[in-house]
Design a protein around this motif. Structure first.
Motif, short mmCIF file in Angstrom:
data_model
loop_
_atom_site.label_atom_id
_atom_site.label_comp_id
_atom_site.label_asym_id
_atom_site.label_seq_id
_atom_site.Cartn_x
_atom_site.Cartn_y
_atom_site.Cartn_z
N GLY A 166 0.82 -1.21 0.00
CA GLY A 166 0.00 0.00 0.00
C GLY A 166 0.85 1.26 0.00
O GLY A 166 2.08 1.21 0.08
N TYR A 167 0.20 2.41 -0.09
CA TYR A 167 0.90 3.69 -0.01
C TYR A 167 1.20 3.99 1.46
O TYR A 167 0.34 3.85 2.32
CB TYR A 167 0.08 4.80 -0.64
N ILE A 168 2.41 4.42 1.74
CA ILE A 168 2.87 4.58 3.11
C ILE A 168 2.42 5.92 3.68
O ILE A 168 2.77 6.98 3.14
CB ILE A 168 4.41 4.51 3.19
N PRO A 169 1.66 5.94 4.78
CA PRO A 169 1.38 7.20 5.47
C PRO A 169 2.66 7.71 6.14
O PRO A 169 3.25 7.03 6.98
CB PRO A 169 0.33 6.82 6.51
N LEU A 170 3.10 8.88 5.74
CA LEU A 170 4.37 9.42 6.23
C LEU A 170 4.19 10.43 7.36
O LEU A 170 5.06 10.55 8.22
CB LEU A 170 5.13 10.09 5.07
N ALA A 171 3.08 11.17 7.35
CA ALA A 171 2.89 12.21 8.38
C ALA A 171 1.42 12.61 8.45
O ALA A 171 0.66 12.44 7.50
CB ALA A 171 3.74 13.44 8.05
N HIS A 172 1.04 13.16 9.62
CA HIS A 172 -0.28 13.77 9.80
C HIS A 172 -0.06 15.19 10.33
O HIS A 172 0.86 15.42 11.12
CB HIS A 172 -1.12 12.97 10.81
N SER A 173 -0.88 16.10 9.86
CA SER A 173 -0.72 17.50 10.24
C SER A 173 -2.06 18.09 10.64
O SER A 173 -3.11 17.63 10.19
CB SER A 173 -0.14 18.28 9.05
N ALA A 174 -2.03 19.12 11.47
CA ALA A 174 -3.27 19.83 11.80
C ALA A 174 -3.81 20.58 10.59
O ALA A 174 -4.98 20.92 10.52
CB ALA A 174 -3.02 20.80 12.95
N ARG A 175 -2.95 20.84 9.61
CA ARG A 175 -3.37 21.55 8.39
C ARG A 175 -3.78 20.55 7.32
O ARG A 175 -3.16 19.49 7.17
CB ARG A 175 -2.21 22.41 7.89
#
Length: 296
Positions: A166-175
């Protein structure tokens, strides 16, 4: 080793989600994760809708896990999280420490999701005392790291899950980068991500694929594929090979992996143990301790 299906990380409409999980119910997949993990503004399915899907999947013999948000930003999201913890029937994938704490207070065993920063055995041992029964390895860590962590100083007694497709989730942001791309602010985003069911591909100035924008989540542009490493994972003692879906065809791919694992367990020759990637735009660098976008 068994195949697990990660929660859908994209903004799909209700009919698409229901069709997808009906296909999953009729598949050979062992464990299915359900729930919105990226953005609470994606409201096409409510908690009760996910519970109905969970019961349907359970009736088809699936082990169902309710996944929680990776980034808790508001009281309303905390209230929704408590609904997951108090569901009374299904296991929880805790994707941030608020979920861990609530599960601990409720004395509910939980699965530690990949967005919790578990980088050493000491952290995992502490989480196990709090009720963790399985952990999903953070995506950027390597085979060498995993091998050392689960075997030293003594063999780990918790289960191990590795994302392999699958596509790798690299980061989550408040924006929200998808909203920003269309000149919208997050509070009035019009759920624009529903128009991009596989995210938005971002490229460098040299037109090289770099990242994939998915609301507040940033993913890899290249598709992770660790199919060739399944035999080594089995030998290491990995319990689950996670498939992160981006369309309904991933159900068929997961079924193929179930058959592959069965074959590998029954054939131990070197020729049988080496399989190849099915994706020409694949990456596996993190697994080998290199840059994640590389294909080793």
């Amino acid at each position: 080793m068994k195949i697990s299906l990660a929660p859908v990380s994209y903004c799909w409409d209700k009919a698409s989600i229901e069709d997808f999980y009906q296909q999953a119910a009729n598949s050979q997949i062992d464990t299915v994760y359900l729930g919105e993990t990226v953005c609470s503004r994606r409201r096409f399915l409510k908690f009760k809708d996910y519970l109905e899907l969970a019961h349907m999947l359970k009736s088809h013999g699936k082990n169902v896990v309710l996944s929680t948000m990776a980034l808790i930003e508001a009281q309303s999201e905390l209230t929704e999280l408590k609904k997951h913890i108090d569901n009374g029937e299904f296991s929880i994938e805790a994707n941030d420490m608020a979920a861990v704490q609530l599960a601990r207070q409720a004395n509910i065993p939980f699965i530690c999701g990949p967005t919790i920063n578990n980088y050493n055995r000491a952290s995992l041992d502490i989480l196990q005392t709090m009720g963790m029964k399985r952990f999903v390895m953070p995506y950027e860590l390597s085979k060498a790291w995993l091998k050392s962590v689960i075997s030293e100083p003594t063999k780990a007694s918790f289960e191990v899950e590795v994302m392999g497709h699958g596509y790798i989730p690299l980061a989550h942001s408040a924006r929200c980068f998808t909203a920003k791309h269309f000149g919208l602010n997050k509070d009035n985003c019009e759920t624009i991500c529903r128009q991009h069911p596989k995210g938005i591909l971002a490229q460098t100035q040299e037109q090289q694929s770099l990242l994939r924008l998915n609301g507040i989540q940033t993913q890899s542009a290249a598709h992770l594929d660790l199919t060739s490493e399944i035999a080594d994972m089995i030998a290491m003692g990995v319990n689950f090979f996670r498939v992160s879906p981006n369309d309904i065809h991933d159900i068929k791919r997961a079924d193929e992996l179930v058959s592959l694992i069965s074959h590998l367990k029954n054939h131990s020759s070197e020729a049988d143990n080496k399989t190849t990637s099915s994706n020409v735009n694949a990456c596996n660098g993190y697994w080998f301790g290199q840059a994640g976008l590389q294909q080793v």
